[in-house]
Design an enzyme around this catalytic site. Structure first.
Site, PDB file in Angstrom:
ATOM      1  N   ASP A 164      48.139   5.703 105.682  1.00 56.58           N
ATOM      2  CA  ASP A 164      49.499   6.067 106.073  1.00 56.58           C
ATOM      3  C   ASP A 164      50.496   5.831 104.945  1.00 56.58           C
ATOM      4  OD1 ASP A 164      48.709   6.861 108.599  1.00 56.58           O
ATOM      5  OD2 ASP A 164      49.164   4.927 109.530  1.00 56.58           O
ATOM      6  N   ALA A 165      51.591   6.600 104.968  1.00 52.54           N
ATOM      7  CA  ALA A 165      52.582   6.559 103.896  1.00 52.54           C
ATOM      8  C   ALA A 165      53.186   5.169 103.722  1.00 52.54           C
ATOM      9  CB  ALA A 165      53.681   7.586 104.162  1.00 52.54           C
ATOM     10  N   HIS A 180      53.712  18.447  98.499  1.00 47.52           N
ATOM     11  CA  HIS A 180      53.594  17.654  99.720  1.00 47.52           C
ATOM     12  C   HIS A 180      53.326  18.535 100.928  1.00 47.52           C
ATOM     13  CE1 HIS A 180      57.971  18.267 101.228  1.00 47.52           C
ATOM     14  NE2 HIS A 180      57.745  19.126 100.261  1.00 47.52           N
ATOM     15  N   HIS A 225      57.407   9.390 104.798  1.00 48.88           N
ATOM     16  CA  HIS A 225      56.900  10.576 104.108  1.00 48.88           C
ATOM     17  C   HIS A 225      56.453  10.204 102.705  1.00 48.88           C
ATOM     18  CE1 HIS A 225      56.294  14.856 103.694  1.00 48.88           C
ATOM     19  NE2 HIS A 225      57.000  14.890 102.589  1.00 48.88           N
ATOM     20  N   TYR A 277      41.143   1.799 109.710  1.00 42.52           N
ATOM     21  CA  TYR A 277      42.029   2.513 110.625  1.00 42.52           C
ATOM     22  C   TYR A 277      41.431   2.568 112.030  1.00 42.52           C
ATOM     23  CZ  TYR A 277      46.162   5.391 111.145  1.00 42.52           C
ATOM     24  OH  TYR A 277      47.412   5.840 111.490  1.00 42.52           O
ATOM     25  N   ASP A 335      48.291  16.187 106.907  1.00 44.31           N
ATOM     26  CA  ASP A 335      49.661  15.680 106.986  1.00 44.31           C
ATOM     27  C   ASP A 335      50.010  15.091 105.624  1.00 44.31           C
ATOM     28  OD1 ASP A 335      48.513  13.121 106.966  1.00 44.31           O
ATOM     29  OD2 ASP A 335      48.848  12.766 109.099  1.00 44.31           O
ATOM     30  N   CYS A 336      51.219  14.529 105.496  1.00 43.22           N
ATOM     31  CA  CYS A 336      51.678  14.133 104.159  1.00 43.22           C
ATOM     32  C   CYS A 336      50.774  13.081 103.519  1.00 43.22           C
ATOM     33  CB  CYS A 336      53.128  13.669 104.212  1.00 43.22           C
ATOM     34  SG  CYS A 336      53.452  12.157 105.150  1.00 43.22           S
ATOM     35  N   SER A 337      50.481  12.016 104.250  1.00 43.55           N
ATOM     36  CA  SER A 337      49.636  10.964 103.680  1.00 43.55           C
ATOM     37  C   SER A 337      48.168  11.364 103.711  1.00 43.55           C
ATOM     38  CB  SER A 337      49.850   9.644 104.421  1.00 43.55           C
ATOM     39  OG  SER A 337      49.651   9.795 105.814  1.00 43.55           O
TER      40      SER A 337
END
Length: 289
Positions: A218-219, A262, A251, A89, A199-201
């Protein structure tokens, strides 16, 4: 490029050296206070992180430095797979947050509680720092219910055995939900991968890291790189993905007995709840870990 490591408990990764705002000073200080930074932001301020923050590095996480400029380092995070770069990343962090790699890279252990105190001696001595959930360290010695771990810049410290697990230990789907449940009620943080905000991911990525599963950050990358399964075959602990027609997956969450665990979105808190109709309408894929 040179290989180094994060030497602060949590280093936030930014889109550019000029991305941080005045209110972000605590996050980019030489000794960042991410807990205070997260606490200082209201919903509007957190929304302002979109387009500024990308992810976070945890203590001792390896980092490739691509370039340096004005006290900042352009980095790649190999432990966070990304379609943006095959090496990891990408983003920018203060150079003061980076140090030499720990001297050992064997017998890795992960912190399984929201935060854990790193000590100078087993059960005693001066606290060396407060480390976040999902921090992974090389273990070098065991004594009296404590594990000695290698730290950046040639150092070491001790963590209580009951806050650690070997990342090589087998895990089950219920372990993902158990670990995620520790953060129910935690306020969503764009780019967050630490106990101070997710965050979600970030939730799915860090929980998997503790369990020795390296998945993309990432998602949309998680959906692309993991084993997809029919939606009606998803079981608790599998992943649900959400997207709109013609758009990128936006998401992700863990399927659960309730519906889904989540980190919802900025302004909301991590929850384990039934899928609302509007959410269900964008459920497009599932994956098994």
């Amino acid at each position: 490029m040179k290989l180094v490591a994060a030497k602060v408990p949590v280093s936030t990764v930014w889109t550019a050296p000029d991305a941080p705002r005045d209110i972000d000073a605590a996050a980019v200080a030489a000794q960042p206070d991410v807990a205070a930074w997260a606490k200082s932001m209201d919903t509007e301020t957190r929304l302002g992180l979109h387009g500024r923050t990308l992810t976070q590095l945890l203590f001792a996480e390896p980092v490739l430095v691509r370039s340096e400029r004005d006290g900042w380092s352009e980095i790649l995070a190999p432990w966070q797979p990304s379609s943006n770069d095959e090496l990891g990343y990408p983003g920018w962090v203060p150079s003061s947050h980076l140090g030499e790699l720990p001297g050992s890279a064997t017998a890795p252990v992960a912190i399984t509680v929201p935060t854990a105190t790193l000590l100078a001696e087993p059960g005693a001595g001066e606290p060396l720092g407060e480390l976040s959930f999902a921090t992974v360290l090389a273990s070098t010695e065991h004594a009296d219910g404590y594990t000695r771990v290698a730290t950046p810049d040639g150092g070491s410290g001790w963590l209580a055995d009951d806050v650690l697990r070997s990342v090589e230990q087998p895990s089950a789907p219920e372990d993902r939900l158990r670990l995620g449940a520790m953060f129910l009620g935690l306020e969503y943080l764009w780019g967050g991968t630490s106990a101070y905000g997710l965050d979600c991911s970030g939730l799915t990525h860090t929980v998997c890291r503790v369990l020795g599963l390296r998945i993309p950050r990432d998602a949309h990358d998680q959906a692309a790189m993991l084993e997809n399964i029919p939606l009606d075959e998803a079981q608790p602990g599998d992943l649900y993905f959400f997207g709109r027609p013609g758009k990128q997956i936006h998401h992700v969450g863990f399927a659960s007995a309730c519906g889904m665990m989540h980190a919802s979105e900025t302004g909301k808190r991590l929850e384990d709840a039934t899928l609302a109709d509007d959410r269900r309408a964008t459920l497009v894929a599932a994956a098994k870990l």
